[in-house]
Motif scaffolding. Structure first.
Motif, PDB file in Angstrom:
ATOM      1  N   THR A 183      -5.070   3.119   2.020  1.00  0.00           N
ATOM      2  CA  THR A 183      -6.414   2.814   1.530  1.00  0.00           C
ATOM      3  C   THR A 183      -6.371   2.015   0.234  1.00  0.00           C
ATOM      4  O   THR A 183      -7.372   1.452  -0.178  1.00  0.00           O
ATOM      5  N   ASP A 184      -5.228   1.988  -0.413  1.00  0.00           N
ATOM      6  CA  ASP A 184      -5.044   1.277  -1.679  1.00  0.00           C
ATOM      7  C   ASP A 184      -4.377  -0.070  -1.458  1.00  0.00           C
ATOM      8  O   ASP A 184      -3.824  -0.322  -0.394  1.00  0.00           O
ATOM      9  N   GLU A 185      -4.461  -0.937  -2.473  1.00  0.00           N
ATOM     10  CA  GLU A 185      -3.701  -2.188  -2.457  1.00  0.00           C
ATOM     11  C   GLU A 185      -3.154  -2.419  -3.858  1.00  0.00           C
ATOM     12  O   GLU A 185      -3.869  -2.243  -4.846  1.00  0.00           O
ATOM     13  N   HIS A 186      -1.883  -2.768  -3.908  1.00  0.00           N
ATOM     14  CA  HIS A 186      -1.198  -3.050  -5.166  1.00  0.00           C
ATOM     15  C   HIS A 186      -0.469  -4.380  -5.043  1.00  0.00           C
ATOM     16  O   HIS A 186       0.085  -4.696  -3.991  1.00  0.00           O
TER      17      HIS A 186
ATOM     18  N   CYS B  34      -2.547  -2.000  -9.516  1.00  0.00           N
ATOM     19  CA  CYS B  34      -3.563  -1.666  -8.523  1.00  0.00           C
ATOM     20  C   CYS B  34      -4.644  -2.740  -8.509  1.00  0.00           C
ATOM     21  O   CYS B  34      -5.200  -3.099  -9.549  1.00  0.00           O
ATOM     22  N   ILE B  35      -4.941  -3.264  -7.316  1.00  0.00           N
ATOM     23  CA  ILE B  35      -6.019  -4.253  -7.168  1.00  0.00           C
ATOM     24  C   ILE B  35      -7.146  -3.731  -6.279  1.00  0.00           C
ATOM     25  O   ILE B  35      -8.198  -4.337  -6.198  1.00  0.00           O
ATOM     26  N   LYS B  36      -6.907  -2.599  -5.591  1.00  0.00           N
ATOM     27  CA  LYS B  36      -7.948  -1.925  -4.797  1.00  0.00           C
ATOM     28  C   LYS B  36      -7.648  -0.434  -4.874  1.00  0.00           C
ATOM     29  O   LYS B  36      -6.592   0.012  -4.420  1.00  0.00           O
TER      30      LYS B  36
ATOM     31  N   PRO C  64      -7.930 -11.139  -6.949  1.00  0.00           N
ATOM     32  CA  PRO C  64      -8.532 -10.555  -8.130  1.00  0.00           C
ATOM     33  C   PRO C  64      -7.708 -10.758  -9.393  1.00  0.00           C
ATOM     34  O   PRO C  64      -8.200 -10.613 -10.481  1.00  0.00           O
TER      35      PRO C  64
ATOM     36  N   THR D 108       0.844  -1.190   0.000  1.00  0.00           N
ATOM     37  CA  THR D 108       0.000   0.000   0.000  1.00  0.00           C
ATOM     38  C   THR D 108       0.878   1.237   0.000  1.00  0.00           C
ATOM     39  O   THR D 108       1.991   1.217   0.519  1.00  0.00           O
TER      40      THR D 108
ATOM     41  N   LYS E 210      -6.461   3.752 -10.597  1.00  0.00           N
ATOM     42  CA  LYS E 210      -7.628   2.888 -10.772  1.00  0.00           C
ATOM     43  C   LYS E 210      -7.198   1.429 -10.782  1.00  0.00           C
ATOM     44  O   LYS E 210      -6.058   1.116 -11.115  1.00  0.00           O
ATOM     45  N   VAL E 211      -8.123   0.530 -10.455  1.00  0.00           N
ATOM     46  CA  VAL E 211      -7.854  -0.904 -10.485  1.00  0.00           C
ATOM     47  C   VAL E 211      -7.389  -1.278 -11.893  1.00  0.00           C
ATOM     48  O   VAL E 211      -7.990  -0.872 -12.880  1.00  0.00           O
TER      49      VAL E 211
END
Length: 104
Positions: A19-22, A45-47, A82, A15, A55-56
């Motif tokens: 707030t994000d997930e990569h 990016c996955i979240k 994902p 992250t 963006k995802v």
């Protein structure tokens, strides 16, 4: 000096703002050096983050020290992931091309 103290590796989830997930998809490690010396990598990016700075599905190359480890690839449930990380050599991809006999 280690620039990768958390020993982040390909497949791990990281992250940037919390707030994000990569997912880490590529890392640049100097030849002959351990992974602790990696400081440049590529993530997907996955979240999406709360502030929508990406963006995802978007990929980004960046400095590893800007990210923090969320969870290791070994702890990720593949059925819930994902995206699937698949690493294959060019030789293995070439072997998947069907052989065709030349026309007479």
């Amino acid at each position: 000096m280690s620039v990768n103290p958390e020993l982040i590796d390909v497949g791990d989830i990281v992250t940037r703002d919390g707030t994000d997930e990569h997912r880490v998809i590529w890392m640049q490690v100097p030849p002959g050096m351990p992974i602790e010396h990696c400081d440049f990598f590529e993530v997907v990016c996955i979240k999406a983050p709360a502030t929508a700075w990406c963006k995802v599905g978007e990929k980004e190359k960046n400095m590893l020290r800007r990210y923090s480890l969320v969870r290791r690839a070994a702890t990720i449930d593949a059925s819930a992931a994902p995206a699937r990380l698949e690493v294959r050599s060019a030789a293995s991809r070439a072997s998947e091309v069907p052989h065709r006999e030349p026309k007479p």
